[in-house]
Design a protein around this motif. Structure first.
Motif, PDB file in Angstrom:
ATOM      1  N   LYS A  59     150.365  33.820  71.601  1.00  0.00           N
ATOM      2  CA  LYS A  59     149.120  34.507  71.231  1.00  0.00           C
ATOM      3  C   LYS A  59     148.194  34.599  72.449  1.00  0.00           C
ATOM      4  CE  LYS A  59     147.035  33.617  67.261  1.00  0.00           C
ATOM      5  NZ  LYS A  59     147.068  34.816  66.419  1.00  0.00           N
ATOM      6  N   GLY A  60     148.172  33.535  73.243  1.00  0.00           N
ATOM      7  CA  GLY A  60     147.365  33.562  74.454  1.00  0.00           C
ATOM      8  C   GLY A  60     147.840  34.601  75.441  1.00  0.00           C
ATOM      9  N   THR A  61     149.143  34.709  75.602  1.00  0.00           N
ATOM     10  CA  THR A  61     149.700  35.671  76.554  1.00  0.00           C
ATOM     11  C   THR A  61     149.446  37.104  76.107  1.00  0.00           C
ATOM     12  OG1 THR A  61     151.358  34.096  77.293  1.00  0.00           O
ATOM     13  CG2 THR A  61     151.838  36.429  77.663  1.00  0.00           C
ATOM     14  N   LEU A  62     149.558  37.357  74.816  1.00  0.00           N
ATOM     15  CA  LEU A  62     149.252  38.698  74.306  1.00  0.00           C
ATOM     16  C   LEU A  62     147.764  39.018  74.486  1.00  0.00           C
ATOM     17  CD1 LEU A  62     151.434  38.649  71.081  1.00  0.00           C
ATOM     18  CD2 LEU A  62     151.816  40.059  73.107  1.00  0.00           C
ATOM     19  N   SER A  63     146.914  38.011  74.303  1.00  0.00           N
ATOM     20  CA  SER A  63     145.483  38.216  74.541  1.00  0.00           C
ATOM     21  C   SER A  63     145.221  38.481  76.018  1.00  0.00           C
ATOM     22  CB  SER A  63     144.685  36.983  74.081  1.00  0.00           C
ATOM     23  OG  SER A  63     144.782  36.801  72.687  1.00  0.00           O
ATOM     24  N   ARG A  64     145.878  37.715  76.871  1.00  0.00           N
ATOM     25  CA  ARG A  64     145.718  37.916  78.323  1.00  0.00           C
ATOM     26  C   ARG A  64     146.117  39.322  78.714  1.00  0.00           C
ATOM     27  NH1 ARG A  64     150.011  34.792  81.064  1.00  0.00           N
ATOM     28  NH2 ARG A  64     151.141  36.763  80.840  1.00  0.00           N
ATOM     29  N   ASP A  65     147.221  39.797  78.191  1.00  0.00           N
ATOM     30  CA  ASP A  65     147.717  41.118  78.563  1.00  0.00           C
ATOM     31  C   ASP A  65     146.930  42.244  77.901  1.00  0.00           C
ATOM     32  OD1 ASP A  65     149.543  39.892  80.166  1.00  0.00           O
ATOM     33  OD2 ASP A  65     151.266  40.214  78.852  1.00  0.00           O
ATOM     34  N   ALA A  66     146.010  41.873  76.988  1.00  0.00           N
ATOM     35  CA  ALA A  66     145.078  42.849  76.430  1.00  0.00           C
ATOM     36  C   ALA A  66     143.729  42.774  77.139  1.00  0.00           C
ATOM     37  CB  ALA A  66     144.894  42.611  74.933  1.00  0.00           C
ATOM     38  N   GLY A  67     143.648  41.925  78.179  1.00  0.00           N
ATOM     39  CA  GLY A  67     142.404  41.777  78.927  1.00  0.00           C
ATOM     40  C   GLY A  67     141.426  40.809  78.300  1.00  0.00           C
ATOM     41  N   GLU A  68     141.847  40.092  77.258  1.00  0.00           N
ATOM     42  CA  GLU A  68     140.960  39.161  76.543  1.00  0.00           C
ATOM     43  C   GLU A  68     141.166  37.752  77.119  1.00  0.00           C
ATOM     44  OE1 GLU A  68     142.462  39.811  72.654  1.00  0.00           O
ATOM     45  OE2 GLU A  68     141.716  41.872  72.536  1.00  0.00           O
ATOM     46  N   HIS A  69     140.696  37.534  78.322  1.00  0.00           N
ATOM     47  CA  HIS A  69     141.027  36.317  79.054  1.00  0.00           C
ATOM     48  C   HIS A  69     140.378  35.065  78.460  1.00  0.00           C
ATOM     49  CE1 HIS A  69     142.476  38.363  83.022  1.00  0.00           C
ATOM     50  NE2 HIS A  69     143.028  38.883  81.945  1.00  0.00           N
ATOM     51  N   GLU A  70     139.156  35.175  77.963  1.00  0.00           N
ATOM     52  CA  GLU A  70     138.510  34.000  77.383  1.00  0.00           C
ATOM     53  C   GLU A  70     139.268  33.527  76.148  1.00  0.00           C
ATOM     54  OE1 GLU A  70     136.835  36.670  78.463  1.00  0.00           O
ATOM     55  OE2 GLU A  70     135.976  35.668  80.220  1.00  0.00           O
ATOM     56  N   GLN A  71     139.692  34.486  75.320  1.00  0.00           N
ATOM     57  CA  GLN A  71     140.468  34.126  74.137  1.00  0.00           C
ATOM     58  C   GLN A  71     141.816  33.531  74.544  1.00  0.00           C
ATOM     59  OE1 GLN A  71     141.884  37.251  71.334  1.00  0.00           O
ATOM     60  NE2 GLN A  71     140.855  36.055  69.769  1.00  0.00           N
ATOM     61  N   ALA A  72     142.420  34.100  75.578  1.00  0.00           N
ATOM     62  CA  ALA A  72     143.694  33.572  76.070  1.00  0.00           C
ATOM     63  C   ALA A  72     143.543  32.119  76.502  1.00  0.00           C
ATOM     64  CB  ALA A  72     144.197  34.423  77.230  1.00  0.00           C
ATOM     65  N   ALA A  93     154.354  22.340  78.974  1.00  0.00           N
ATOM     66  CA  ALA A  93     154.681  22.994  80.250  1.00  0.00           C
ATOM     67  C   ALA A  93     154.476  24.498  80.154  1.00  0.00           C
ATOM     68  CB  ALA A  93     156.125  22.685  80.644  1.00  0.00           C
ATOM     69  N   HIS A  94     154.834  25.050  79.004  1.00  0.00           N
ATOM     70  CA  HIS A  94     154.679  26.494  78.789  1.00  0.00           C
ATOM     71  C   HIS A  94     153.212  26.900  78.848  1.00  0.00           C
ATOM     72  CE1 HIS A  94     155.953  30.152  76.090  1.00  0.00           C
ATOM     73  NE2 HIS A  94     155.541  30.514  77.285  1.00  0.00           N
ATOM     74  N   SER A  95     152.342  26.154  78.155  1.00  0.00           N
ATOM     75  CA  SER A  95     150.914  26.487  78.150  1.00  0.00           C
ATOM     76  C   SER A  95     150.331  26.372  79.556  1.00  0.00           C
ATOM     77  CB  SER A  95     150.152  25.584  77.175  1.00  0.00           C
ATOM     78  OG  SER A  95     150.195  24.236  77.584  1.00  0.00           O
ATOM     79  N   ARG A  96     150.757  25.373  80.307  1.00  0.00           N
ATOM     80  CA  ARG A  96     150.233  25.196  81.663  1.00  0.00           C
ATOM     81  C   ARG A  96     150.718  26.305  82.598  1.00  0.00           C
ATOM     82  NH1 ARG A  96     151.063  18.589  82.297  1.00  0.00           N
ATOM     83  NH2 ARG A  96     149.246  18.001  81.036  1.00  0.00           N
ATOM     84  N   SER A  97     151.979  26.697  82.443  1.00  0.00           N
ATOM     85  CA  SER A  97     152.495  27.744  83.333  1.00  0.00           C
ATOM     86  C   SER A  97     151.819  29.087  83.056  1.00  0.00           C
ATOM     87  CB  SER A  97     154.020  27.868  83.202  1.00  0.00           C
ATOM     88  OG  SER A  97     154.389  28.361  81.928  1.00  0.00           O
ATOM     89  N   GLU A  98     151.533  29.373  81.787  1.00  0.00           N
ATOM     90  CA  GLU A  98     150.858  30.627  81.463  1.00  0.00           C
ATOM     91  C   GLU A  98     149.388  30.601  81.896  1.00  0.00           C
ATOM     92  OE1 GLU A  98     152.291  33.437  80.404  1.00  0.00           O
ATOM     93  OE2 GLU A  98     154.204  32.390  80.511  1.00  0.00           O
ATOM     94  N   THR A  99     148.774  29.430  81.816  1.00  0.00           N
ATOM     95  CA  THR A  99     147.417  29.284  82.357  1.00  0.00           C
ATOM     96  C   THR A  99     147.420  29.535  83.855  1.00  0.00           C
ATOM     97  OG1 THR A  99     146.851  27.661  80.642  1.00  0.00           O
ATOM     98  CG2 THR A  99     145.458  27.706  82.605  1.00  0.00           C
TER      99      THR A  99
END
Length: 298
Positions: A59-72, A93-99
């Motif tokens: 969900k964070g990655t989809l938000s990031r790729d929609a430009g919604e960085h705070e939500q990501a 590890a996944h959450s940290r790598s996407e951050t």
């Protein structure tokens, strides 16, 4: 969809994880529709997301790729807390790598590097695909920091892992990333020779963000002087991606199309494509890519 309709949310969550290309810790890289995936995830109740924190990362990655960085960032932070509490090192590890990827896209490579080191410490040695993802990102960050030997070393480690795991898409992505380093080193023919078979292997199939690979190949062809193949390659990428909501592909393809038209001295066409690329990267809030496009416009 059937599990969601029956309100069987945990099986639905597991089905989503399996459907986006491989193992439960894999990054988003399948041939899915991002808009539809987001709708499915929004139907899942909080207790399901708590039990499957990788879904929060997605969900964070989809938000990031929609430009919604705070939500990501909120999704990533929650995913890390939940995964640490549950002892789920893979999701942590996944959450940290996407951050880390978010930091890199926002133009903070040093912060990305620090977070990737934390991700590497958390990642279990059995999670080959997650380790591959971390190595690939480390390569990209070191490339931005102009340490090309270290960048190549990490990308080669990622490539070797992709070979052992026999993950077609990841092998293609990493090969494309290595080609960009060859271009940076002035090894233009090597980059061109790397990219041509990669495009042939893709076979016209769509994968999320696949436009980046077509754009990298187009850029290698332009630098090599093969404008005909560059244009053909970019058209293939456009045909594959245009039916999907994929701003990353849209932005990178338009950027390379702009460079193609500059080579052809078609200045107005170039400007239009650069402007479309700039808009896409602005919506994504990818500052490093927006800056690159602005240099071409300026």
């Amino acid at each position: 969809k059937h599990y969601l309709a029956a309100k069987k949310y945990l099986p639905a969550g597991n089905m989503i994880l399996r459907s986006i290309h491989g193992d439960m810790a894999g990054r988003i890289s399948g041939n899915f529709d991002a808009v539809q995936l987001r709708k499915y995830l929004d139907e899942l109740p909080p207790e399901t997301l708590d039990r499957l924190p990788t879904l929060l990362v997605i969900k964070g990655t989809l938000s990031r790729d929609a430009g919604e960085h705070e939500q990501a960032k909120e999704f990533y932070e929650t995913a890390e807390k939940k995964s640490r509490a549950a002892g789920d090192r893979t999701a942590c590890a996944h959450s940290r790598s996407e951050t880390a990827l978010l930091h890199w896209l926002e133009g903070r490579p040093r912060r990305a590097l620090a977070m990737l080191r934390k991700a590497a410490r958390a990642c279990p040695p059995t999670e080959g695909r997650m380790r591959l993802h971390i190595f690939n990102l480390l390569g990209l960050v070191w490339q931005e920091l102009s340490d090309l030997p270290r960048a190549k070393a990490f990308l080669r480690r990622a490539r070797d892992l992709a070979g052992k795991l026999d993950i077609f898409y990841d092998k293609t992505v990493i090969g494309s990333n290595l080609a960009t380093i060859s271009l940076q080193e002035g090894e233009i023919k090597r980059a061109y020779d790397t990219c041509r078979p990669l495009i042939a292997l893709l076979g016209g199939h769509y994968y999320y963000k696949i436009g980046v690979i077509y754009a990298n190949a187009g850029r290698a062809a332009l630098d090599f002087g093969d404008l005909e193949w560059a244009e053909s390659c970019l058209q293939q990428g456009w045909d594959v991606c245009r039916r999907f909501e994929d701003r990353v592909s849209f932005g990178t393809l338009n950027h390379c199309y702009g460079i193609l038209h500059m080579h052809k001295r078609q200045w107005e066409f170039a400007r239009r494509h650069f402007e479309e690329a700039r808009k896409a990267f602005q919506l994504l809030r990818w500052k490093r890519m927006e800056s690159s496009v602005l240099r071409n416009i300026g």
